[in-house]
Design a protein around this motif. Sequence first.
Motif: not given
Length: 242
Positions: A38, A43, A45-46, A65-69, A92, A95
């Motif tokens: 954080q 941001g 992602q993977r 981590l709302s942007s993470a897959t 989630w 994701r």
Amino acid sequence: MANHYFRFKQFTVHQEACAMKVCTDACLQGASTAAYLQTNKPGIQRILDIGTGTGLLSLMLAQQLSSATITAIELDAAAAGQARSNFIASPWSERLQVIETDAREMAGDVQYDFIITNPPFYESDLKSGNHLRNQAMHATTLDYNDLLTVIDRQLAEGGEFSILLPYRPFGEFVTLAGAAGFYLKEVVHVKQSERHAYFRSIGIFGREQNKPQVASMAIREADQQVYTPAFVSLLQPYYLYL
């Protein structure tokens, strides 16, 4: 007898099919790694979770981590199925995914920005009579060098990884990681209480050489009854009664 589930504020981890249950030090790794990301990679992602077990670490990272897959891999079929169920039941699910596979057999065509792994590789400790527990707790299928090879193949340029290890073998792992081109960036050495010696280390590694930041924390105060402020601060977003 261990509980069949562990309820957190935003998700529940069912664990009856898993050899390794939810434990406090794994929760610390998830919370401290999420806090690190954080701050330093908001941001991201993977993410790859190697040896996910119940799916605990993936769920903790997904929460913060709302942007993470997050792709979680697990060798044991029963544990992989349990993690998948835990993911589907979480907020989630879109994701999170589980792949039942041996980490050494993953293709290197997909690389990840960050890798997290909780490999309880008690390489020099005695084994139990339980095959699945041995597989989860000992380097019977993946040793340190194998793990570093997998990480090197799957980690994108500029990526980093988080690992939780017993305190004593951690120094050995740092040396092996350096030989593989990974360098310690941050480490937190953990005590059960203020009166105990260190028993776990949570390290963040990357490919750039630097002077590592070294910290320590205790889970409980000296009386062993009350959580320390540092522990409460990290786990408050997750634990029901903090």
